[in-house]
Motif scaffolding. Structure first.
Motif, PDB file in Angstrom:
ATOM      1  N   MET A 290       0.829  -1.208   0.000  1.00  0.00           N
ATOM      2  CA  MET A 290       0.000   0.000   0.000  1.00  0.00           C
ATOM      3  C   MET A 290       0.861   1.255   0.000  1.00  0.00           C
ATOM      4  N   CYS A 291       1.923   1.245   0.801  1.00  0.00           N
ATOM      5  CA  CYS A 291       2.803   2.415   0.863  1.00  0.00           C
ATOM      6  C   CYS A 291       3.554   2.614  -0.453  1.00  0.00           C
ATOM      7  N   ALA A 292       4.006   1.526  -1.046  1.00  0.00           N
ATOM      8  CA  ALA A 292       4.752   1.625  -2.303  1.00  0.00           C
ATOM      9  C   ALA A 292       3.860   2.101  -3.442  1.00  0.00           C
ATOM     10  N   GLU A 293       2.637   1.568  -3.516  1.00  0.00           N
ATOM     11  CA  GLU A 293       1.730   1.898  -4.618  1.00  0.00           C
ATOM     12  C   GLU A 293       1.147   3.306  -4.487  1.00  0.00           C
ATOM     13  N   LEU A 294       0.874   3.735  -3.259  1.00  0.00           N
ATOM     14  CA  LEU A 294       0.165   5.002  -3.065  1.00  0.00           C
ATOM     15  C   LEU A 294       1.082   6.155  -2.682  1.00  0.00           C
ATOM     16  N   GLY A 295       2.338   5.843  -2.335  1.00  0.00           N
ATOM     17  CA  GLY A 295       3.238   6.893  -1.863  1.00  0.00           C
ATOM     18  C   GLY A 295       3.480   8.005  -2.860  1.00  0.00           C
ATOM     19  N   GLU A 296       3.395   7.685  -4.143  1.00  0.00           N
ATOM     20  CA  GLU A 296       3.601   8.698  -5.182  1.00  0.00           C
ATOM     21  C   GLU A 296       2.402   9.628  -5.324  1.00  0.00           C
ATOM     22  N   TYR A 297       1.259   9.179  -4.845  1.00  0.00           N
ATOM     23  CA  TYR A 297       0.018   9.909  -5.066  1.00  0.00           C
ATOM     24  C   TYR A 297      -0.507  10.614  -3.817  1.00  0.00           C
ATOM     25  N   TYR A 298      -0.093  10.140  -2.646  1.00  0.00           N
ATOM     26  CA  TYR A 298      -0.640  10.648  -1.392  1.00  0.00           C
ATOM     27  C   TYR A 298       0.482  10.938  -0.395  1.00  0.00           C
ATOM     28  N   GLU A 299       0.203  11.878   0.480  1.00  0.00           N
ATOM     29  CA  GLU A 299       1.103  12.148   1.611  1.00  0.00           C
ATOM     30  C   GLU A 299       0.777  11.139   2.699  1.00  0.00           C
ATOM     31  N   ILE A 300       1.737  10.232   2.974  1.00  0.00           N
ATOM     32  CA  ILE A 300       1.497   9.130   3.907  1.00  0.00           C
ATOM     33  C   ILE A 300       2.625   9.080   4.932  1.00  0.00           C
TER      34      ILE A 300
END
Length: 369
Positions: A290-300
């Protein structure tokens, strides 16, 4: 018109925002459901069989209030192994929520202040209200670490309790040993009860689990079986901590829950000997994905435990973003349910890989809009 027999305190307790999202799920066809904070794996077969065996043996009546000796002693041995040289009696409770309610009612007087950390588990402020206390919130944005100096500044002569979850629901944040030590020592210095909600202790992904109770004998720990073994509906929790408080919680349990569900206590003995490391490894892989896939799109802020990600909404408020997600047949939880701020949203990755596939693609699509 509100019925006159409804207590005033009920006007300060709202319907859970999470439950509102669950209600929405009924109106959606095959939604991508990343909302529920419940393990998706089946209950391990030995635990299911132990519950059935308890029914067949006739172990269906009341147990002693503290919990059956087989379960309580097994937990006591583990607590003593992890926290040697401490006298920490164990109480079996009706879920962790039951344990928290007993703790609040046993410790908090009307008007006492309870420090909570924003974002917080949705039930915390309402449990404080039930006990007649006042919630005082300490901000942990943007990385969700606890700043002990802020805690010190929030303490007043009315402060009675500090309550936190570790790993955190909703952020998945895991606190460092340094923060745990400083927080525990501050509470000891100020003679404030520190309550550590460790229900997600099994889902601790990086390094070894650490507890605030390592640094202060008077920390009350709330823990349970529901998340670790997929038996959230069975309502089995436990508490361990300072003897005088456990004794008062036990006394109160006699007249409220009476005891934790009997057949579930017997199944809990088997659960303690059930290996869930493959499940934990699977959830760690889901966290990484989840972090790898969404890290480019969201501030996590990368979570270290539990099974949640708490991203910042890429546009609008958290509520507006969740409403948009629902229009695309996906269920997530607005961060305002857990917080005084409405800037984030909670994803639960306690779901099948197929559901996560669909959710990741939808979340990328929503971020690009």
């Amino acid at each position: 018109m509100q019925a006159h027999w409804i207590a005033d305190r009920m006007s300060r307790i709202e319907i859970s925002g999470i439950r509102k999202v669950f209600e929405l799920a009924r109106n959606l066809k095959d939604p991508v459901n990343l909302s529920i904070g419940q393990p998706h794996f089946p209950v391990p077969e030995p635990i299911r069989q132990a519950a059935k065996d308890a029914i067949d043996r006739g172990d269906n009546g009341y147990t002693v209030t503290q919990g059956i000796p087989e379960l309580r002693n097994a937990i006591q041995e583990d607590v003593t192994r992890r926290l040697p040289d401490q006298e920490r009696p164990v109480l079996i409770t009706a879920g962790t929520s039951g344990g928290l309610m007993l703790a609040m009612c046993a410790a908090v007087n009307p008007g006492d202040e309870v420090i909570l950390f924003d974002p917080y588990f949705v039930a915390y402020p309402h449990l404080v209200t039930l006990a007649g206390g006042k919630s005082v919130f300490v901000d942990t944005y943007p990385n969700f670490d606890i700043d002990v100096n802020r805690v010190r500044d929030a303490i007043t002569p009315k402060t009675k309790v500090v309550l936190f979850s570790n790993p955190s629901n909703p952020t998945g944040r895991v606190l460092s040993p340094t923060i745990l030590k400083d927080l525990a020592e501050l509470c000891r210095e100020k003679n404030i009860l520190l309550i550590a909600d460790e229900i997600y202790r099994s889902f601790w992904y990086d390094g070894d689990f650490r507890s605030a109770a390592e640094f202060n004998d008077d920390v009350l720990v709330i823990d349970g079986f529901g998340k670790s073994y997929g038996i959230t509906g069975w309502r089995l929790g436990f508490a361990h901590g300072p003897k005088p408080l456990i004794e008062e919680m036990t006394k109160l349990q006699q007249f409220t829950f009476v005891c934790a569900p009997s057949i579930v206590q017997h199944a809990g003995v088997t659960a303690l000997h059930t290996d869930i490391s493959p499940i934990v490894a699977d959830y760690k892989a889901k966290r990484d994905r989840m972090c790898a896939e969404l890290g480019e799109y969201y501030e996590i802020a990368r979570p270290g435990g539990a099974f949640y990600v708490f991203p910042k909404a890429p546009h609008g408020t958290g509520t507006e973003f969740v409403q948009e997600a629902i229009r695309h047949n996906m269920l997530i939880i607005p961060g305002g349910v857990f917080s005084g701020q409405d800037t984030h949203f909670r994803i639960s990755y306690a779901a099948s890989d197929d559901t996560l596939d669909r959710g990741i693609e939808l979340l990328k699509k929503l971020a690009r809009r």
